[in-house]
Design an enzyme around this catalytic site. Structure first.
Site, short mmCIF file in Angstrom:
data_model
loop_
_atom_site.label_atom_id
_atom_site.label_comp_id
_atom_site.label_asym_id
_atom_site.label_seq_id
_atom_site.Cartn_x
_atom_site.Cartn_y
_atom_site.Cartn_z
N VAL A 1 -5.29 -4.19 -3.13
CA VAL A 1 -4.29 -3.15 -3.34
C VAL A 1 -3.72 -2.76 -1.98
O VAL A 1 -4.47 -2.52 -1.03
CB VAL A 1 -4.91 -1.91 -4.03
CG1 VAL A 1 -3.84 -0.86 -4.28
CG2 VAL A 1 -5.56 -2.31 -5.35
N LYS B 1 -0.79 -3.79 -6.36
CA LYS B 1 -1.97 -4.61 -6.65
C LYS B 1 -1.55 -6.06 -6.85
O LYS B 1 -0.73 -6.36 -7.72
CB LYS B 1 -2.68 -4.08 -7.90
CG LYS B 1 -3.95 -4.84 -8.26
CD LYS B 1 -4.65 -4.18 -9.43
CE LYS B 1 -5.92 -4.90 -9.78
NZ LYS B 1 -6.62 -4.26 -10.92
N ASP C 1 -15.01 0.36 -17.46
CA ASP C 1 -15.38 0.32 -16.04
C ASP C 1 -15.17 1.69 -15.40
O ASP C 1 -14.57 1.82 -14.34
CB ASP C 1 -14.55 -0.74 -15.31
CG ASP C 1 -15.20 -1.15 -13.98
OD1 ASP C 1 -16.41 -0.95 -13.83
OD2 ASP C 1 -14.48 -1.66 -13.11
#
Length: 916
Positions: free
Chosen positions: A594, A608, A706
């Site tokens: 990123v 990104k 996540d």
């Protein structure tokens, strides 16, 4: 306040306990009272012997009753160590349930009356654990004190003078630690005259520090004092050079405060007639200056005496005139003066006096914080009371439903207004049976969750007419009939779940003309609209595909992107310009690096770039692109655009200049900002709200997969957002790499699977330390997997530690490190040292409880994200109130783990009190 744990009050408290334990004092010290069965102010005093039943003739000709008519929860017990204590201390009621608070309720005591309230606590090792608990004492929705007895004989008593703001009175015991079981031995409410303590601020309680009948040999109370105030003796003569002196007759007194003659017919004076001054024994428990209400009583003990003296506070005169006591009682009073444990009152012999100073009695009160009405909206309280009558499971809850902040009833949520409103009912799995009771007067309700009960009968029309209702979950009950027209036509309800009931017809086809027609119209309209929308997308995709150049097939990843993303497209040359040739790396993610970028209009972005070497990278990239295009929420990182050119796949996000949460907690962030506990709570609440949106605000629901501190980004204002949906999964049962389009439905009707069991089969993915152990075992990820990961994040916020860390000789997972310390009630030992103790302990305990609940081994024991949001809201309200009171220079109250102290912001410039 009297509390054995407070060293400044220990001497007097120990002495009082000795008096209580002595058989010879039994007839003089009825320790606790009883509460009258009739609820009206003319029935005061009310005297309750907790843990007993019936009505008995008590000490000092007072009648007291058992407590079963004033409390609907708890269990009775007898102390194991009684040391010949009088009856009210030999029994108690304890509350082993996990409710936040258990309350004694006294309806109709009266509004605007002046009362004395006294509570007593004697542990006596009743449970055989030799571990007296610590808990909070509440009064009518206000914090009163922290009860913290010590040792098997640990005792504490609290007393205050208060002017009631509402008709009803409630005294509550609030659990502050998971394993601390509150208890109480007895409780008293006495009525005082309206003109007593006339100078007190009626918006503030007076906490009793101590009353002294200095020369008495015993504690003076009822019947000598008709109001049953406790006046303590002072017998430490040998070390203070003081001696008692007494009158042969009662003095003349017509004072409004009505000090009893028993405390006025004697006094203390220096043992030597030549003494020039004496220190007045006082009882100030505050280590720092705090506002107090102080009264002194003087009367001459000897006939034809020549006694005169001045009274000083430290080095300043407390009263301008010289005191010349005679046979009429003189009362000196200051209703608001700053005192601390270092404050010293002294009497200094005046010129020409043939006798040293003397004093008969004194009262010391600490002035409490402003107590307003402190009550939930009266119409909501009445509606809840009626609702509770229909279900025995709800009847143990009493006291104010919403207050104090942080102690709302567990099954509801409240607004933060000065007069709170009930905004949510969370009654899933409470075992409710029978027809649904009417609670139509709870007009502020936004969420109603009644799923997983055994409610039967038809669904009431009033549910669809609640003006603010947004979510209604009636799933898994035994309702029958048809859906009311008010629910079908309601424009406010955006989430309705009625699956698992006994409606006529199938789950999507209700019997009944108007209801069926309305429902079919909604479903048909949604189906037709969705079909047309999908057809339009297919035609657009075909058109774009036909217009693409022939070499487009050389870029197989490009076709995976949705056509809608094209409107946010950037060329690779523009990306190079935006990032200044990828000059500044912000971080490395699982699917790519990123970089920092700036658009031509000056907007900052994060760029990104997908790693070509990752075989899974394309799938994650496309998944993230699809989600970002369809999901919009203020607590989720916003999508700015994309680049698909020359084999490159790049996403552009809004730039979050505060770094990620792990960097801030570890101190590795580029910013030097310190994140206080209040800021951490706000971060947690934002993240939880964002995750709840993914779970319940999107259709199908989205599982992040996540959740971790490095995926929680902050802007320069420390406002957090959830980032990185590269591993997210839509909540569908089908397996497969590609995700279906995720639609955010403004009006979602759920007739099938419940939200909390949404799951997908997938290879385990995520970050070590955050992964749900059930996910490891089953390869099935659910919304509760996100809840588990978020629980780990909460523990990081509490401790400042990463999920996996090492200490000398041992490696820990944060859950295994925290759990035993929580079990030992060592909340301060797990708190991040960088917080330096600057947090409300109740708020910290609440978040620790939530974190451990989230990280339960099995998913069915974990809360939903909406439940977590509600709990964090309460924790934040508690902390915010605490910080406002401790950090604002003009604050009037500050809290400590053991008792409440108060500091004045508006003291009189003069120490000189008025005389009566």
């Amino acid at each position: 306040m009297w509390n054995r744990s407070n060293s400044s009050t220990a001497q007097w408290w120990r002495y009082f306990l000795q008096l209580v334990m002595a058989n010879s004092i039994r007839a003089l010290l009825p320790l606790i009272l009883t509460i009258s069965a009739v609820s009206a102010s003319d029935q005061l005093p009310l005297n309750v012997d907790c843990g007993t039943t019936g009505k008995t003739a008590g000490y000092l000709s007072m009648t007291w009753v058992g407590d079963e008519q004033y409390v609907t929860s708890g269990q009775s017990a007898t102390v194991r160590i009684d040391h010949n204590r009088i009856a009210p201390l030999t029994t108690l009621r304890y509350f082993p349930d996990q409710r936040k608070k258990n309350c004694y309720s006294f309806p109709g005591v009266g509004q605007g009356i002046k009362i004395l309230v006294r509570t007593w606590f004697y542990y006596g090792n009743y449970d055989g654990l030799s571990s007296p608990p610590t808990f909070d004492l509440l009064f009518n929705g206000n914090p009163w004190a922290t009860v913290s007895p010590s040792g098997d004989n640990g005792s504490a008593a609290f007393e205050m003078v208060h002017v009631t703001k509402v008709e009803d009175v409630s005294v509550c015991l609030a659990r502050t630690k998971p394993n601390a079981v509150p208890f109480i031995n007895s409780l008293e409410i006495k009525k005082l005259e309206d003109d007593m303590y006339a100078s007190m601020d009626t918006d503030r309680p007076l906490y009793v520090n101590g009353r002294f009948a200095y020369a008495s040999t015993t504690v003076v109370r009822y019947p000598d004092d008709p109001y049953d105030r406790l006046w303590f003796p002072f017998t430490n003569y040998s070390t203070t050079g003081l001696s008692p002196v007494r009158r042969s007759s009662d003095p003349i007194s017509n004072l409004a405060d009505r000090p009893p003659a028993a405390v006025l017919r004697q006094a203390i004076t220096p043992s030597s007639s030549l003494a020039s001054n004496m220190t007045v024994p006082s009882f100030i428990g505050s280590p720092s200056p705090a506002p107090h209400y102080v009264t002194f009583y003087f009367v001459e003990m000897l006939a034809n005496a020549s006694r005169s003296f001045d009274i000083y506070l430290d080095d300043q005169k407390f009263y301008a005139k010289t005191i010349v006591p005679d046979g009429t009682v003189l009362e000196l009073q200051n209703p608001n003066i700053s005192l601390s444990t270092s404050s010293v009152f002294s009497l200094v012999r005046a010129k020409g006096s043939t006798l040293p100073p003397s004093i008969s009695a004194a009262e010391f009160y600490m002035i409490g914080p402003v107590w307003g009405v402190a009550a939930t909206d009266s119409s909501d309280v009445k509606a809840l009371s009626e609702f509770q009558k229909s279900y025995v499971q709800l009847q143990p809850w009493s006291g104010d439903p919403c207050l104090p902040i942080g102690y709302a009833w567990e099954w509801l949520n409240c607004s933060s207004d000065s007069i709170p409103r009930v905004t949510a009912l969370f009654l899933s799995g409470y075992g409710l049976t029978g027809p649904l009771a009417d609670f139509s007067n709870l007009t502020a309700l936004q969420i109603i969750d009644l799923h997983n009960n055994s409610l039967s009968g038809s669904i009431h029309e009033f549910l669809g007419k609640l003006p603010n209702l947004k979510r209604l979950n009636l799933a898994d009950n035994q309702f029958n009939g048809s859906l009311p027209a008010s629910l079908i036509t309601s424009n406010s309800i955006v989430n309705l779940n009625i699956s698992g009931n006994n409606f006529s017809g199938n789950s999507s086809d209700f019997a009944g003309s108007a209801e069926k027609k309305g429902n079919v119209g909604v479903i048909a309209g949604g189906t037709i609209g969705s079909t047309l929308f999908l057809l339009l997308l297919v035609m657009l995709a075909i058109f774009i595909f036909k217009k693409r150049p022939a070499n487009a097939s050389a870029k197989p990843r490009s076709a995976l992107l949705e056509p809608e993303i094209k409107q946010h497209g950037f060329s690779h040359a523009e990306i190079v310009e935006i990032t200044n040739n990828f000059e500044k790396v912000l971080g490395e993610g699982g699917s790519g690096n990123v970089y920092y970028g700036r658009l031509r209009n000056g907007s900052e972005v994060a760029v990104k770039v997908l790693k070509d070497t990752l075989s899974q990278g394309t799938k994650e990239f496309v998944a993230e692109a699809k989600l970002l295009m369809t999901v919009h929420h203020r607590f989720l990182v916003s999508f700015v655009g994309y680049c698909e050119e020359g084999g490159n796949l790049i996403l552009l996000y809004e730039y979050m200049g505060g770094g990620n949460l792990r960097q801030l907690l570890s101190g590795r962030s580029s910013t030097s900002a310190f994140i206080t506990w209040e800021i951490r709570l706000k971060i947690a609440l934002r993240v939880a709200t964002g995750l709840d949106y993914l779970h319940s605000g999107c259709y199908p629901p989205i599982i992040h997969r996540d959740v971790k501190t490095t995926n929680i980004l902050l802007n320069a204002k420390m406002e957090a957002k959830v980032a990185d949906f590269g591993l997210s999964k839509s909540g569908q049962k089908e397996e497969g790499a590609d995700l279906p389009t995720v639609a955010v439905n403004p009006r979602r009707y759920s007739f099938g699977q419940r939200d909390d069991v949404t799951q997908v089969s997938t290879a385990v993915a995520g970050t070590p330390g955050y992964i749900d152990p059930e996910y490891y075992r089953t390869n099935r990820v659910t919304q509760k997997s996100d809840v588990y990961s978020f629980g780990v994040v909460l523990l990081e916020l509490i401790t400042g530690r990463p999920p996996i860390f090492a200490e000398p000789g041992e490696r820990f997972h944060i859950i295994g490190w925290v759990t035993p310390r929580i079990a030992r009630r060592e909340i301060h030992s797990i708190a991040d040292p960088k917080l330096n103790g600057q947090y409300n302990v109740n708020s910290m305990w609440k978040v620790a409880d939530v974190a451990l609940s989230c990280t339960s081994e099995t998913s069915d024991r974990r809360p939903s994200m909406i439940d977590v949001v509600n709990q964090l809201n309460e924790a934040l309200e508690v902390e915010t109130s605490y910080q406002q009171l401790t950090d604002t220079p003009s604050s009037e109250v500050r809290s400590s783990p053991t008792f409440y102290e108060f500091s004045s912001s508006s003291l009189s410039s003069s120490y000189l009190p008025s005389a009566r």
